[in-house]
Design a protein around this motif. Structure first.
Motif, PDB file in Angstrom:
ATOM      1  N   ILE A 199       0.842  -1.209   0.000  1.00 13.64           N
ATOM      2  CA  ILE A 199       0.000   0.000   0.000  1.00 13.64           C
ATOM      3  C   ILE A 199       0.870   1.250   0.000  1.00 13.64           C
ATOM      4  O   ILE A 199       0.552   2.248  -0.672  1.00 13.64           O
ATOM      5  CB  ILE A 199      -0.953  -0.005   1.211  1.00 13.64           C
ATOM      6  N   VAL A 200       1.996   1.210   0.722  1.00 18.22           N
ATOM      7  CA  VAL A 200       2.939   2.340   0.672  1.00 18.22           C
ATOM      8  C   VAL A 200       3.445   2.532  -0.749  1.00 18.22           C
ATOM      9  O   VAL A 200       3.495   3.663  -1.268  1.00 18.22           O
ATOM     10  CB  VAL A 200       4.126   2.120   1.630  1.00 18.22           C
ATOM     11  N   LEU A 201       3.811   1.435  -1.406  1.00 13.40           N
ATOM     12  CA  LEU A 201       4.316   1.523  -2.780  1.00 13.40           C
ATOM     13  C   LEU A 201       3.253   2.056  -3.735  1.00 13.40           C
ATOM     14  O   LEU A 201       3.561   2.842  -4.637  1.00 13.40           O
ATOM     15  CB  LEU A 201       4.803   0.148  -3.247  1.00 13.40           C
ATOM     16  N   ILE A 202       2.002   1.657  -3.538  1.00 11.13           N
ATOM     17  CA  ILE A 202       0.915   2.193  -4.370  1.00 11.13           C
ATOM     18  C   ILE A 202       0.812   3.700  -4.179  1.00 11.13           C
ATOM     19  O   ILE A 202       0.663   4.468  -5.141  1.00 11.13           O
ATOM     20  CB  ILE A 202      -0.422   1.505  -4.037  1.00 11.13           C
ATOM     21  N   GLY A 203       0.915   4.143  -2.918  1.00  9.62           N
ATOM     22  CA  GLY A 203       0.884   5.582  -2.640  1.00  9.62           C
ATOM     23  C   GLY A 203       2.023   6.318  -3.310  1.00  9.62           C
ATOM     24  O   GLY A 203       1.844   7.420  -3.847  1.00  9.62           O
ATOM     25  N   LEU A 204       3.207   5.710  -3.309  1.00  4.91           N
ATOM     26  CA  LEU A 204       4.367   6.331  -3.947  1.00  4.91           C
ATOM     27  C   LEU A 204       4.216   6.377  -5.466  1.00  4.91           C
ATOM     28  O   LEU A 204       4.590   7.372  -6.106  1.00  4.91           O
ATOM     29  CB  LEU A 204       5.640   5.568  -3.575  1.00  4.91           C
ATOM     30  N   ILE A 205       3.660   5.325  -6.042  1.00  8.15           N
ATOM     31  CA  ILE A 205       3.441   5.296  -7.504  1.00  8.15           C
ATOM     32  C   ILE A 205       2.465   6.384  -7.915  1.00  8.15           C
ATOM     33  O   ILE A 205       2.690   7.118  -8.887  1.00  8.15           O
ATOM     34  CB  ILE A 205       2.929   3.906  -7.944  1.00  8.15           C
ATOM     35  N   ILE A 206       1.357   6.510  -7.174  1.00  8.80           N
ATOM     36  CA  ILE A 206       0.360   7.532  -7.491  1.00  8.80           C
ATOM     37  C   ILE A 206       0.966   8.927  -7.338  1.00  8.80           C
ATOM     38  O   ILE A 206       0.735   9.829  -8.169  1.00  8.80           O
ATOM     39  CB  ILE A 206      -0.879   7.375  -6.584  1.00  8.80           C
ATOM     40  N   THR A 207       1.769   9.125  -6.290  1.00  6.74           N
ATOM     41  CA  THR A 207       2.431  10.411  -6.080  1.00  6.74           C
ATOM     42  C   THR A 207       3.407  10.710  -7.212  1.00  6.74           C
ATOM     43  O   THR A 207       3.492  11.856  -7.687  1.00  6.74           O
ATOM     44  CB  THR A 207       3.176  10.418  -4.730  1.00  6.74           C
ATOM     45  N   PHE A 208       4.135   9.693  -7.657  1.00  3.37           N
ATOM     46  CA  PHE A 208       5.082   9.882  -8.759  1.00  3.37           C
ATOM     47  C   PHE A 208       4.351  10.313 -10.031  1.00  3.37           C
ATOM     48  O   PHE A 208       4.791  11.243 -10.727  1.00  3.37           O
ATOM     49  CB  PHE A 208       5.854   8.585  -9.010  1.00  3.37           C
ATOM     50  N   VAL A 209       3.234   9.663 -10.344  1.00  7.84           N
ATOM     51  CA  VAL A 209       2.440  10.048 -11.521  1.00  7.84           C
ATOM     52  C   VAL A 209       1.974  11.490 -11.385  1.00  7.84           C
ATOM     53  O   VAL A 209       2.014  12.270 -12.344  1.00  7.84           O
ATOM     54  CB  VAL A 209       1.232   9.093 -11.695  1.00  7.84           C
ATOM     55  N   ALA A 210       1.536  11.858 -10.168  1.00  6.75           N
ATOM     56  CA  ALA A 210       1.071  13.232  -9.930  1.00  6.75           C
ATOM     57  C   ALA A 210       2.162  14.252 -10.205  1.00  6.75           C
ATOM     58  O   ALA A 210       1.897  15.329 -10.760  1.00  6.75           O
ATOM     59  CB  ALA A 210       0.569  13.364  -8.492  1.00  6.75           C
ATOM     60  N   THR A 211       3.404  13.932  -9.826  1.00 10.64           N
ATOM     61  CA  THR A 211       4.499  14.890 -10.005  1.00 10.64           C
ATOM     62  C   THR A 211       5.019  14.934 -11.441  1.00 10.64           C
ATOM     63  O   THR A 211       5.667  15.914 -11.828  1.00 10.64           O
ATOM     64  CB  THR A 211       5.671  14.556  -9.057  1.00 10.64           C
ATOM     65  N   VAL A 245      -5.426  16.148  -7.224  1.00 10.85           N
ATOM     66  CA  VAL A 245      -6.279  15.008  -6.894  1.00 10.85           C
ATOM     67  C   VAL A 245      -5.414  13.784  -6.626  1.00 10.85           C
ATOM     68  O   VAL A 245      -5.586  13.078  -5.618  1.00 10.85           O
ATOM     69  CB  VAL A 245      -7.281  14.722  -8.036  1.00 10.85           C
ATOM     70  N   LEU A 246      -4.461  13.527  -7.518  1.00 10.26           N
ATOM     71  CA  LEU A 246      -3.580  12.365  -7.357  1.00 10.26           C
ATOM     72  C   LEU A 246      -2.659  12.515  -6.150  1.00 10.26           C
ATOM     73  O   LEU A 246      -2.372  11.534  -5.456  1.00 10.26           O
ATOM     74  CB  LEU A 246      -2.759  12.152  -8.634  1.00 10.26           C
ATOM     75  N   LEU A 247      -2.193  13.742  -5.878  1.00 15.50           N
ATOM     76  CA  LEU A 247      -1.390  13.960  -4.674  1.00 15.50           C
ATOM     77  C   LEU A 247      -2.197  13.633  -3.423  1.00 15.50           C
ATOM     78  O   LEU A 247      -1.681  13.027  -2.475  1.00 15.50           O
ATOM     79  CB  LEU A 247      -0.898  15.408  -4.607  1.00 15.50           C
ATOM     80  N   GLY A 248      -3.466  14.017  -3.416  1.00 13.48           N
ATOM     81  CA  GLY A 248      -4.329  13.719  -2.275  1.00 13.48           C
ATOM     82  C   GLY A 248      -4.558  12.223  -2.112  1.00 13.48           C
ATOM     83  O   GLY A 248      -4.506  11.688  -1.002  1.00 13.48           O
ATOM     84  N   ILE A 249      -4.804  11.530  -3.223  1.00 14.02           N
ATOM     85  CA  ILE A 249      -5.028  10.082  -3.176  1.00 14.02           C
ATOM     86  C   ILE A 249      -3.758   9.364  -2.726  1.00 14.02           C
ATOM     87  O   ILE A 249      -3.794   8.509  -1.827  1.00 14.02           O
ATOM     88  CB  ILE A 249      -5.474   9.554  -4.555  1.00 14.02           C
ATOM     89  N   GLY A 250      -2.628   9.714  -3.349  1.00 15.06           N
ATOM     90  CA  GLY A 250      -1.361   9.087  -2.969  1.00 15.06           C
ATOM     91  C   GLY A 250      -1.014   9.350  -1.524  1.00 15.06           C
ATOM     92  O   GLY A 250      -0.541   8.459  -0.802  1.00 15.06           O
ATOM     93  N   ASN A 251      -1.257  10.572  -1.068  1.00 11.58           N
ATOM     94  CA  ASN A 251      -0.944  10.933   0.305  1.00 11.58           C
ATOM     95  C   ASN A 251      -1.812  10.175   1.296  1.00 11.58           C
ATOM     96  O   ASN A 251      -1.356   9.809   2.379  1.00 11.58           O
ATOM     97  CB  ASN A 251      -1.130  12.444   0.495  1.00 11.58           C
TER      98      ASN A 251
END
Length: 381
Positions: free
Chosen positions: A74-86, A103-109
């Motif tokens: 789940i941490v890795l999923i959060g990091l992947i979503i954050t990476f896409v956001a950036t 939106v993606l930063l909020g979801i990843g966070n």
């Protein structure tokens, strides 16, 4: 050798807290995006809501998924979503992509906030968990403090604030790969995977309910102080908007120092003793803000509030985990849902200001939060 191995496991998790601080970019980004896209005040105010909304919607589902698939995933999923956001702003940055990014930063966070602390619990001594959770919050505070500086540098140097996402995407990618190749043995619950109803049923425990509302209040206090500090300086001292904005920098600086001190103090003091003392300090400082009219004293009491409240989120979270240690994932999801307090308290402050005609109304809402937290410091054990 064992200690070295433990450190290798600990470092990528702690760097995850730095990524968690990226969410606070929304504060400074609103100013730049509003000017760039010619947004009205209501449109600009919608941007932070896109971030905080996901804590309310996804925290418990993320905890359920964590119980089923494991904390590291789940941490890795959060990091992947954050990476896409950036990465999105680096490909093409327009109004729609700006919304999508946050939106993606909020979801990843949300995924990171739910899963990082439970993952951390697998590699540290349980008796030191409160200290390490506070250390994570200190690292997050450093990230939040650096955000405006990094964005401002790219705006001045390259006349393009969104290019700051080069830095954030590179750091996210590094941490993501580091954690992916780090082996971490996770503690597994013997109970069946909990669903939404099972997680919400934890609120039947009075102490869990007190802790949940406490998280709402402490996050609301944090966001609220960032909003009200510049406005107090404008209302009482007569500073211009640009001059008053540095008040938030004072707040972040004091908060960063406070989390560092919290790391040290929580290795020596019980969480409950620390909780009581700090809330008494915050309560006195907030009451003082109702009556002072000096710029120096306003900033002094703002810094005391930031310093005293900086580690309370970690303390409440740790106390809640210790109440039901066999429900770590569910409690984590429930507590992180309380981060939505950052979306609840500011509108109440705005309504109170309209009703009272001054920032005293906003301070009154924050005082209610602090009084409740002071009550919790005596009731939670």
């Amino acid at each position: 050798m064992q200690k070295e191995l433990s450190s290798l496991k600990l470092f990528p998790i702690l760097f995850g807290f730095f990524i968690m601080g990226f969410c606070d970019l929304v504060g400074i980004s609103v100013t730049y995006a509003q000017s760039q896209f010619q947004w009205s005040e209501s449109q600009a105010g919608f941007l932070p809501s896109l971030v905080f909304l996901w804590f309310f919607i996804l925290s418990i589902p993320a905890a359920t998924a964590m119980d089923k698939h494991g904390q590291k995933k789940i941490v890795l999923i959060g990091l992947i979503i954050t990476f896409v956001a950036t990465v999105i702003p680096l490909i093409q940055f327009n109004e729609i992509n700006c919304y999508i990014t946050f939106v993606l930063l909020g979801i990843g966070n949300t995924f990171l906030q739910v899963s990082l602390n439970p993952l951390l619990a697998n590699v540290v001594n349980p008796n030191k968990l409160g200290s390490y959770v506070t250390l994570g919050q200190f690292i997050k505070a450093i990230s939040s403090f650096l955000g405006p500086i990094i964005v401002g540098y790219f705006s001045l140097k390259y006349a393009s604030w969104e290019k700051s996402f080069y830095i954030y995407s590179a750091i996210t990618l590094m941490v993501m790969l580091w954690l992916f190749f780090t082996r971490i043995k996770e503690g597994r619950s013997e109970n069946k995977v909990s669903g939404l109803i099972d997680t919400l049923s934890l609120l039947k425990d009075t102490r869990i309910m007190l802790a949940f509302i406490g998280i709402l209040c402490i996050v609301g206090l944090d966001v609220g102080m960032n909003i009200v500090t510049p406005k107090l300086l404008m209302e009482r001292i007569g500073l211009m908007k640009e001059e008053a904005s540095y008040g938030s920098s004072w707040y972040f600086a004091a908060r960063t120092i406070g989390t560092f001190c919290g790391v040290l103090l929580l290795t020596k003091l019980p969480e409950k003793t620390f909780f009581k003392f700090n809330m008494a300090l915050v309560l006195l400082a907030l009451i003082s803000l109702f009556i002072v009219n000096s710029q120096s004293f306003i900033l002094l009491f703002v810094c005391i509030i930031a310093f005293g409240s900086s580690s309370i989120f970690a303390v409440i979270y740790t106390i809640a985990i210790k109440i039901k240690p066999n429900k770590t994932n569910e409690i984590s999801g429930l507590m992180i849902t309380g981060v939505a307090g950052g979306a609840v308290i500011p509108p109440l402050m705005g309504t109170a200001v309209q009703f009272s005609g001054s920032q005293q109304g906003a301070l009154l809402i924050l005082l209610v939060c602090v009084v409740y937290l002071s009550f919790c410091s005596f009731k939670l054990n």
